[in-house]
Design a protein around this motif. Structure first.
Motif, short mmCIF file in Angstrom:
data_model
loop_
_atom_site.label_atom_id
_atom_site.label_comp_id
_atom_site.label_asym_id
_atom_site.label_seq_id
_atom_site.Cartn_x
_atom_site.Cartn_y
_atom_site.Cartn_z
N UNK A 72 19.75 -8.71 -102.26
CA UNK A 72 20.86 -8.34 -103.15
C UNK A 72 21.18 -9.55 -104.02
N UNK A 73 21.21 -9.36 -105.33
CA UNK A 73 21.51 -10.45 -106.26
C UNK A 73 22.94 -10.30 -106.73
N UNK A 74 23.78 -11.29 -106.43
CA UNK A 74 25.17 -11.27 -106.89
C UNK A 74 26.14 -11.15 -105.74
N UNK A 75 26.95 -12.19 -105.55
CA UNK A 75 27.91 -12.21 -104.44
C UNK A 75 29.32 -11.85 -104.87
N UNK B 197 33.51 -15.19 -109.48
CA UNK B 197 33.68 -14.63 -110.83
C UNK B 197 34.72 -13.50 -110.76
N UNK B 198 34.41 -12.32 -111.32
CA UNK B 198 35.45 -11.28 -111.43
C UNK B 198 36.15 -10.97 -110.11
N UNK C 182 24.83 -8.31 -110.49
CA UNK C 182 25.19 -9.60 -111.08
C UNK C 182 26.38 -9.55 -112.02
N UNK C 183 27.18 -8.48 -111.99
CA UNK C 183 28.37 -8.41 -112.83
C UNK C 183 28.01 -8.63 -114.30
#
Ligand SMILES: Cc1cc2nc3c(=O)[nH]c(=O)nc-3n(C[C@H](O)[C@H](O)[C@H](O)COP(=O)(O)OP(=O)(O)OC[C@H]3O[C@@H](n4cnc5c(N)ncnc54)[C@H](O)[C@@H]3O)c2cc1C
Length: 441
Positions: free
Chosen positions: A22-25, A54-55, A214-215
């Protein structure tokens, strides 16, 4: 300036292979890995900076059904149940409470639109109460002024944005998955036309399934693979006060300003919908698709500056797997807050609720809110790239529905009965300009 955020440790080493990477935490990637790990799937979560930096730590923390577009409402309802379970499952507090969300208005047409939504929500079993002028004024007495009406959505709630997603990330590791911070995914490897690996800055992980969550970086990443994903982001500014205001409910919306009690006792203050549009190469590329959405919001969107161009998240550049990528050059997308708006927000808070004059601004930050042209996320396997699942474009609503989105992605990957109908989120929208109507609320 980053928003307050709990620190978590990463797993000790990157696996050489995994069932799923999974890419993006952010909230979406973390809950995807969380539900996969809990099903015994071997999963590695990659985050280029810090989990939720981030968000997913910069938002208000509202987990709401109220005023949701019909396409997202089932996911919102399921997510509230899932939020409740996370604390039991992990043994840690995410700060989620069904505190109810409270809306006040002086505008007849706004009240009429809420009443219309209430009637629709009733048909799908969601209860929300319209308040008369008297009830609204009584419940909103901290503002010291009369109101024409309001809404109370008693089963909605908020979670603590400084800890909810990190708690779930620790839950991934507790369930046997791994979490790798400061580890950017550079690109995907394909063999015989399907996903065979993920190239990271720390080495390659062999896998047949990748989730891109990845938002605001998702479209530029997809661009490397020749996938066209129309996505644009706007810069929203927000502040947190020091503790000391006790007269308000946990979550209050008015069109001028919204208040959310934070885990530390302070309040998050923001003006709903107000944001800056910073032009970027990607935004120019997709400008035609975003005209209807931006036109609908013209009153609250203001032109920005070169902030977004400099950040690099919406680049159209291409890179090789051994290049240092924009994701490594910018570990945390941390745009400058709009100070004029921060001051206006605090002034409005003090005017509406004079108790705010006794406290100070503790923090102010901004976040890029990533959006699709129709305001509904894209979730599913991308046509023509077997094994590549895209989950992005949460359009300012993703924190509340993060658990439901993660659960749905885990269902799709493991072939289980999906928690909600996945069709509204279909990736076929990427193929043509066949975007549906812009989300109503
Ligand atoms: C001011 C503001 C207020 C909001 N209010 C609310 C609200 O009250 N309720 C609500 O439901 N939603 C709200 N939202 C929206 C919500 O925060 C987002 O929809 C949601 O957090 C998106 O989650 P995400 O996981 O898709 O993206 P993000 O949280 O942005 O996470 C994406 C992560 O992916 C990482 N990443 C990107 N590319 C790579 C790569 N190649 N390799 C490794 N890592 C990578 C990034 O570093 C980032 O951490 C708000 C947003 C903002 C900014």
């Amino acid at each position: 300036m980053p928003a307050p955020l709990m620190h978590i440790e990463s797993s000790p080493s990157l696996p050489r292979e995994a069932d799923v990477v999974v890419i993006g935490g952010g909230v979406v990637g973390v809950f995807t890995a969380y539900y996969l790990a809990r099903r015994g799937v071997s999963v590695a979560l990659l985050e280029k900076g810090r989990v939720a930096a981030e968000q997913s730590s910069r938002n208000w923390g509202w987990c709401r059904q109220q005023n949701r577009d019909a396409r997202e409402l089932p996911m919102a309802t399921k997510s509230l149940d899932l939020w409740e379970k996370v604390a039991q499952e992990t043994g840690e507090d995410t700060g989620f409470r069904r505190c109810g969300l409270f809306y006040l208005s002086q505008d007849e047409s706004e009240l009429a639109s809420w009443a219309k939504w209430r009637d629709f929500a009733k048909t799908v079993g969601v209860t929300t109460h319209m308040l008369t002028a008297e009830e609204a004024t009584e419940r909103g007495k901290a503002t010291g002024r009369p109101w024409k009406g309001g809404v109370l959505s008693p089963t909605d709630g908020t979670a603590d944005t400084s800890r909810a997603v990190p708690v779930a990330a620790r839950g991934i590791m507790a369930a046997g998955g791994s979490v790798h911070q400061q580890c950017a995914a550079r690109t995907i490897e394909l063999s015989a036309g399907r996903v065979s690996g993920v190239v990271t800055e720390a080495g390659t992980i062999r896998t047949k399934t990748v989730v891109m969550a990845g938002g605001a970086w998702a479209s530029s990443f997809c661009h490397q693979l020749g996938i066209r994903f129309p996505q644009a982001s706007v810069r929203s500014s927000i502040l947190a006060t020091a503790p000391g205001v006790e007269c308000l409910p946990a979550a209050l919306y008015t069109s001028g300003i919204a208040f959310t009690r934070r885990g530390d006792g302070g309040y998050t203050l923001a003006i709903s919908g107000r944001a800056r549009v910073d032009p970027t190469p990607q935004q120019l590329r997709f400008s035609r698709e975003f005209v209807p959405m931006f036109a609908r919001r013209w009153r609250s969107l203001k032109p920005g500056g070169l902030e977004g161009w400099r950040q690099g998240h919406e680049t159209l550049a291409k890179w090789a797997p051994d290049d240092v990528t924009p994701m490594e050059r910018n570990r945390i997308l941390d745009p400058r807050p709009d100070l004029r708006q921060i001051n206006l927000t605090f002034r409005r808070a003090c005017e509406l609720v004079p108790e705010f004059r006794r406290v100070t601004i503790a923090d102010a930050w901004a976040g890029y809110i990533d959006s699709t042209p129709d305001g509904i996320p894209v979730i599913g396997e991308v046509e023509g790239v077997p094994g590549f699942i895209l989950a992005a474009g949460f359009s300012g609503h993703g924190f509340g529905i993060g658990p439901g989105a993660g659960h749905l992605i885990a269902d799709i990957i493991t072939g289980c009965e999906p928690i909600v109908d996945p069709r509204p989120y279909r990736t076929e929208r990427l193929r043509t300009a066949a975007w549906g109507k812009v989300a109503e609320f």
